[in-house]
Design an enzyme around this catalytic site. Structure first.
Site, PDB file in Angstrom:
ATOM      1  N   ASP A 159     -80.596 -22.338 117.281  1.00 45.23           N
ATOM      2  CA  ASP A 159     -80.294 -20.959 117.685  1.00 45.23           C
ATOM      3  C   ASP A 159     -81.077 -20.635 118.956  1.00 45.23           C
ATOM      4  O   ASP A 159     -81.921 -21.424 119.398  1.00 45.23           O
ATOM      5  CB  ASP A 159     -80.604 -19.948 116.568  1.00 45.23           C
ATOM      6  CG  ASP A 159     -82.066 -19.990 116.143  1.00 45.23           C
ATOM      7  OD1 ASP A 159     -82.908 -20.484 116.918  1.00 45.23           O
ATOM      8  OD2 ASP A 159     -82.363 -19.523 115.034  1.00 45.23           O
ATOM      9  N   LYS A 173     -75.702 -19.243 116.121  1.00 41.09           N
ATOM     10  CA  LYS A 173     -75.810 -19.227 114.663  1.00 41.09           C
ATOM     11  C   LYS A 173     -75.737 -17.793 114.147  1.00 41.09           C
ATOM     12  O   LYS A 173     -76.276 -16.886 114.764  1.00 41.09           O
ATOM     13  CB  LYS A 173     -77.166 -19.834 114.278  1.00 41.09           C
ATOM     14  CG  LYS A 173     -77.469 -19.885 112.815  1.00 41.09           C
ATOM     15  CD  LYS A 173     -78.803 -20.581 112.555  1.00 41.09           C
ATOM     16  CE  LYS A 173     -79.978 -19.648 112.619  1.00 41.09           C
ATOM     17  NZ  LYS A 173     -81.227 -20.222 112.122  1.00 41.09           N
ATOM     18  N   THR A 209     -79.440 -24.778 108.038  1.00 40.07           N
ATOM     19  CA  THR A 209     -79.268 -24.669 109.487  1.00 40.07           C
ATOM     20  C   THR A 209     -79.156 -26.053 110.120  1.00 40.07           C
ATOM     21  O   THR A 209     -78.212 -26.338 110.874  1.00 40.07           O
ATOM     22  CB  THR A 209     -80.487 -23.937 110.099  1.00 40.07           C
ATOM     23  OG1 THR A 209     -80.678 -22.716 109.405  1.00 40.07           O
ATOM     24  CG2 THR A 209     -80.301 -23.692 111.576  1.00 40.07           C
TER      25      THR A 209
END
Ligand code: R5P
Length: 290
Positions: A167, A190, A224
């Site tokens: 991110d 993200k 993630t």
């Protein structure tokens, strides 16, 4: 220079290395539990009039590890320590650095308040947010371990790797690692849907036939990194390696990342784990030598 290092139970390895690197004595202490689970702390070394360093991370079990930290600091104070430098390589309860909704506890502020009561200086490593430093009324510093991560990946001798943060918040880390490796840096978009639930919006990246290193401050559930790695693989990345500073690892994510084709998964030892192969001891040693 400091006179003595007091190692909390979460940072025994780091403390020993820092003591060796700075040629500082490692203090004798006992930390154990009473039958009901309460902690018992006894510092056996003479600390009166001495410059002391306490090293303790505050990962899960957060409450236990925080109480140990507070007991160590307070006991040093009671025993007449001259100065106390408190090093918290992984700062637990860092998520809530403000009230996102009315009435929410600002946990990092509360923790900071309790640390600074007995500390003359505070150091942490890659805090979730820099603004946590503002909660301290004593000198406080956030050390950056991304160069140490970069040095680790140098051993792979990759040609122009692409270093990617999952991110925007991880772009500085990606740039720092890329700088060390002579590569390029970028980030993915993200959207966080809930705890451990993340939606990754595709972004055009030139990762085809490239070695890719994914870097982030924390791997928690790992959702993630898993999603980012899979996406980059599907875009033709040659090898995908994963690195983070703090391996929180609340699930069996390491196995999942390797199963998804990661060529390496590695972290620093701010939190001991099965992937904590990179030590932050030199970073801490350099900081406390100042
Ligand atoms: C978020 O702000 C952090 O930098 C990490 O991206 C996040 O904590 C990772 O969480 P998880 O591993 O659960 O996806």
């Amino acid at each position: 220079m400091s006179d003595i290092i007091i190692a909390g139970t979460t940072c025994q390895g780091i403390a020993r290395e820092v003591a060796d690197e700075t040629k500082t004595k490692l203090g004798q202490l006992t930390v154990k539990k009473f039958p009901d689970g309460e902690l018992y702390v006894r510092i056996e070394s003479d600390v009166r009039g001495k410059d002391c360093v306490v090293i303790q991370s505050t990962q899960n079990p957060h409450g236990r590890n925080l109480i140990e930290l507070f007991l160590l600091i307070d006991t040093l104070k009671e025993l007449g320590a001259k100065r106390i430098k408190t090093i918290v390589p992984f700062f637990g309860y860092g998520r809530q650095d403000k009230s996102f909704n009315p009435g929410e506890a600002v946990t990092s502020k509360t923790v900071a308040k309790h640390i600074e009561i007995g500390s003359d200086e505070f150091y942490s490593i890659n805090l979730h947010k820099d603004r946590i430093l503002d909660f301290f009324n004593v000198p406080a510093k956030n050390l950056d371990a991304s160069p140490v991560l970069g040095e680790y990946f140098k051993t792979y001798d990759m040609k122009s790797p692409v270093v990617i943060g999952p991110d925007r918040g991880a772009i500085d880390m990606a740039k720092s690692v890329a700088g060390i490796l002579g590569g390029t840096a970028d980030y993915l978009k993200k959207k966080r849907l809930g705890p451990g639930e993340v939606e990754m919006k595709p972004k055009t990246l030139s990762v085809k036939d490239k070695d890719v290193i994914l870097v982030d401050d924390i791997i928690d559930s790992g959702g993630t990194m898993l999603m980012a790695g899979e996406m980059l693989k599907s875009q033709g990345a040659l090898n995908v390696m994963v690195g983070c500073i703090h391996p929180v690892l609340t699930t069996n994510i390491v196995t999942k990342l390797f199963a998804a084709g990661a060529a390496d998964v590695v972290a620093t030892n701010t939190i001991p784990s099965q992937i904590s192969f990179i030590t932050v001891s030199s970073l801490i040693a350099d900081a406390i030598k100042e």
